[in-house]
Design a protein around this motif. Sequence first.
Motif, PDB file in Angstrom:
ATOM      1  N   TRP A 165      -4.826  -0.567   7.570  1.00  0.00           N
ATOM      2  CA  TRP A 165      -4.098  -0.052   6.405  1.00  0.00           C
ATOM      3  C   TRP A 165      -2.629   0.218   6.706  1.00  0.00           C
ATOM      4  O   TRP A 165      -1.782   0.170   5.815  1.00  0.00           O
TER       5      TRP A 165
ATOM      6  N   GLU B 277      -9.162   5.513  10.488  1.00  0.00           N
ATOM      7  CA  GLU B 277      -7.971   6.216  10.015  1.00  0.00           C
ATOM      8  C   GLU B 277      -6.833   6.089  11.005  1.00  0.00           C
ATOM      9  O   GLU B 277      -5.684   5.881  10.634  1.00  0.00           O
TER      10      GLU B 277
ATOM     11  N   PHE C 222      -7.161   3.288   0.327  1.00  0.00           N
ATOM     12  CA  PHE C 222      -6.940   1.901   0.730  1.00  0.00           C
ATOM     13  C   PHE C 222      -7.919   0.975   0.021  1.00  0.00           C
ATOM     14  O   PHE C 222      -7.550  -0.114  -0.444  1.00  0.00           O
ATOM     15  N   ARG C 223      -9.178   1.389  -0.103  1.00  0.00           N
ATOM     16  CA  ARG C 223     -10.178   0.578  -0.810  1.00  0.00           C
ATOM     17  C   ARG C 223      -9.807   0.429  -2.290  1.00  0.00           C
ATOM     18  O   ARG C 223      -9.944  -0.643  -2.879  1.00  0.00           O
TER      19      ARG C 223
ATOM     20  N   TYR D  90      -6.790   0.510  -3.513  1.00  0.00           N
ATOM     21  CA  TYR D  90      -5.636  -0.394  -3.564  1.00  0.00           C
ATOM     22  C   TYR D  90      -6.065  -1.857  -3.456  1.00  0.00           C
ATOM     23  O   TYR D  90      -5.580  -2.719  -4.197  1.00  0.00           O
TER      24      TYR D  90
ATOM     25  N   PHE E 282       0.837  -1.197   0.000  1.00  0.00           N
ATOM     26  CA  PHE E 282       0.000   0.000   0.000  1.00  0.00           C
ATOM     27  C   PHE E 282       0.877   1.253   0.000  1.00  0.00           C
ATOM     28  O   PHE E 282       0.556   2.260  -0.650  1.00  0.00           O
TER      29      PHE E 282
ATOM     30  N   GLY F 128       0.223  -1.885   5.544  1.00  0.00           N
ATOM     31  CA  GLY F 128       0.632  -1.765   4.151  1.00  0.00           C
ATOM     32  C   GLY F 128       1.890  -0.935   3.967  1.00  0.00           C
ATOM     33  O   GLY F 128       2.298  -0.667   2.840  1.00  0.00           O
TER      34      GLY F 128
ATOM     35  N   ILE G 109      -7.171   8.496   3.584  1.00  0.00           N
ATOM     36  CA  ILE G 109      -6.484   7.218   3.457  1.00  0.00           C
ATOM     37  C   ILE G 109      -7.422   6.039   3.243  1.00  0.00           C
ATOM     38  O   ILE G 109      -7.081   5.082   2.543  1.00  0.00           O
ATOM     39  N   LEU G 110      -8.614   6.073   3.806  1.00  0.00           N
ATOM     40  CA  LEU G 110      -9.511   4.924   3.701  1.00  0.00           C
ATOM     41  C   LEU G 110     -10.018   4.733   2.271  1.00  0.00           C
ATOM     42  O   LEU G 110     -10.141   3.603   1.788  1.00  0.00           O
TER      43      LEU G 110
ATOM     44  N   ASP H 159     -10.218  -2.505  10.702  1.00  0.00           N
ATOM     45  CA  ASP H 159     -10.477  -1.917   9.392  1.00  0.00           C
ATOM     46  C   ASP H 159     -11.387  -0.699   9.557  1.00  0.00           C
ATOM     47  O   ASP H 159     -12.050  -0.528  10.596  1.00  0.00           O
TER      48      ASP H 159
END
Length: 404
Positions: free
Chosen positions: A398, A388, A190-191, A193, A149, A401, A186-187, A385
């Motif tokens: 995350w 943040e 992350f999804r 990715y 990530f 990653g 970031i969330l 999960d």
Amino acid sequence: MENLLSEQRRFLETLSDKKRYLYNCIDWGLQCIGILGARGTGKTTLMLQSIKERFGKSDKALYISVDSPYFQANSLFDFAKGFYQHGGEALFIDEIHKYPDWSVHIKSIYDSIPGLKVVFSGSSLLQIAKQKGDLSRRAIVYNLNGLSFREYLYFTHSALFDTISVKDIVENHQSLAGEICKEFRILRLFRDYLKEGYYPFFLEGTTYYKLKVREAINHILEIDLPLINRIELRQISKIKKLLYLLSVSHPFVPNITKLSVATDISRPKLYEYLEHLQEARLLNLVRGKGRGYEILTRPDKIYLENSNLMYAIAEEVNAGSLRELFFVNQIRNAFTSHPLLVDDIIELSGKGDFIVKSSYTFEIGGKNKGLRQISDVPDSFVVADDIESGFGRNIPLWLFGFLY
């Protein structure tokens, strides 16, 4: 030779300057280097970047792919000898697993042409120690895994963060996450990715990304696997069915008897194929604490190797399985730049989900996951999960990653 050099110059002109994590881990000055990895992870780009940085536009380094018709009819050793005699210093050989008796040729180049450096790349299925030519004492071999990530953020937003160790995450996760979240939502990233960020070819566009992932899977199963492991082609359809069944099974706790019946694969062969699929970077097999590496025995849990595979194969994605899959993937990848896989780097735990490095216990869950199951376990943490930033023993998923 001139045609190959001309083709190489065209490759170098369009080459990206952004480098994968493994680039700076490789000692490019060694006489013989192997780079193994799954299809699509960027092995070719890595070699071309080394040529560009160390040799520029000179003809002292040459990239070749031995799956071309020319090398099916000509000796690789003789080609290397001719290249050296004309002033060559470094030969970069791609798709080495597609050349018959390749290890014998690499050994001969190493022993007979000591002035020529060789870098070869091939499928992660290759078992160097089992080759006819004894390369284990000659070649230093590295593994190239898919994008972390952290790397995904670098390739998409040019944000280059330092890697973070497991120890740093458990001790300083709140401040680390806070610094990163200052720059990104970031969330959402992350999804993205998890769906389409593991293989570098997402940079070519995401419209056909899933199709390209499926094509990579088929190439591994239909070409690389039979070629390297001498598996009969009639078995490949059964292995494809096995991979599909594993992708849609929740949780990934294998019932070997049912899988054997459903796929028409005998139990001994089923264990063997599971190991091959792990070597091909299509699966991750995890065993319980203390069991060690027991080949041809049942793994306690089976995961697809990365989240993009799940999105490409399964019609529906189970959130719980996706979280565990990502965690296992990033932990394993962080400790396997060299292909001497340390199988007990991550194990299943009696309390909690996983034990990492025989030191830390992690329970994986959603944002409301509590500490109840691991409240009395030393050095234990919830990996949550959809958050943040964490607090205390709650760590955002995350952040793992950023391990490599």
